[in-house]
Design a protein around this motif. Structure first.
Motif, mmCIF file in Angstrom:
data_model
loop_
_atom_site.group_PDB
_atom_site.id
_atom_site.type_symbol
_atom_site.label_atom_id
_atom_site.label_comp_id
_atom_site.label_asym_id
_atom_site.label_seq_id
_atom_site.Cartn_x
_atom_site.Cartn_y
_atom_site.Cartn_z
ATOM 1 N N MET A 1 0.825 -1.185 0.000
ATOM 2 C CA MET A 1 0.000 0.000 0.000
ATOM 3 C C MET A 1 0.875 1.257 0.000
ATOM 4 N N GLN A 2 1.889 1.285 0.868
ATOM 5 C CA GLN A 2 2.787 2.442 0.957
ATOM 6 C C GLN A 2 3.577 2.608 -0.346
ATOM 7 N N ALA A 3 4.055 1.510 -0.926
ATOM 8 C CA ALA A 3 4.828 1.576 -2.161
ATOM 9 C C ALA A 3 3.966 2.086 -3.315
ATOM 10 N N ASP A 4 2.708 1.684 -3.335
ATOM 11 C CA ASP A 4 1.791 2.136 -4.372
ATOM 12 C C ASP A 4 1.575 3.650 -4.279
ATOM 13 N N PHE A 5 1.445 4.150 -3.059
ATOM 14 C CA PHE A 5 1.270 5.589 -2.832
ATOM 15 C C PHE A 5 2.512 6.352 -3.294
ATOM 16 N N VAL A 6 3.693 5.846 -2.971
ATOM 17 C CA VAL A 6 4.945 6.489 -3.364
ATOM 18 C C VAL A 6 5.071 6.497 -4.884
ATOM 19 N N ARG A 7 4.718 5.384 -5.534
ATOM 20 C CA ARG A 7 4.786 5.294 -6.977
ATOM 21 C C ARG A 7 3.847 6.304 -7.640
ATOM 22 N N ARG A 8 2.654 6.458 -7.078
ATOM 23 C CA ARG A 8 1.694 7.411 -7.616
ATOM 24 C C ARG A 8 2.208 8.847 -7.471
ATOM 25 N N ARG A 9 2.794 9.166 -6.313
ATOM 26 C CA ARG A 9 3.340 10.511 -6.085
ATOM 27 C C ARG A 9 4.508 10.801 -7.028
ATOM 28 N N MET A 10 5.347 9.810 -7.237
ATOM 29 C CA MET A 10 6.479 9.997 -8.148
ATOM 30 C C MET A 10 5.989 10.220 -9.574
ATOM 31 N N ALA A 11 4.965 9.490 -9.984
ATOM 32 C CA ALA A 11 4.407 9.663 -11.325
ATOM 33 C C ALA A 11 3.802 11.058 -11.459
ATOM 34 N N GLN A 12 3.111 11.527 -10.430
ATOM 35 C CA GLN A 12 2.529 12.867 -10.476
ATOM 36 C C GLN A 12 3.623 13.930 -10.559
#
Length: 122
Positions: A1-12
């Protein structure tokens, strides 16, 4: 869950950076500078040249007394060193060697290196 959030923030963040870069590259160009007519320049008015010269002298005096020139010199040297460290060191070594040999020559000959040499006619 945390990794998915980080990946989304990096993409943004990546999308935002790409958008900003595209605005810089494809954005509108700066307007061209236009020559100002001579009659609009206050320094061309009668007595304006004296006022402009006094203002220029005053600004130079303030700059010289403020110590800003040493700050500007330090910043420019830091930029020179950061952009080309070996070239900066080479320049400093060259100027140091030149001044050292100039001082030695002055001590040995008793003449400053900038003084002209006396020829046969003197």
């Amino acid at each position: 869950m945390q990794a998915d959030f980080v990946r989304r923030r990096m993409a943004q963040g990546l999308v935002a950076a790409m958008f900003a870069a595209s605005l810089v590259v494809a954005g509108p160009a700066a307007p061209k500078a236009q020559a100002v007519p001579g009659w609009m320049n206050p320094c061309n008015l009668p007595g304006g040249k004296t006022v402009c010269d006094k203002a220029s002298d005053g600004a130079k005096w303030v700059y010289d007394k403020s110590g800003a020139d040493s700050v500007v010199e330090g910043v420019s040297e830091a930029i020179d060193f950061a952009s080309d460290p070996l070239g900066y060191l080479e320049q400093k070594l060259r100027s140091g060697t030149k001044s050292m040999f100039g001082a030695f020559g002055e001590e040995l000959t008793g003449k400053k290196p900038t003084e002209p040499k006396k020829g046969k006619g003197d």
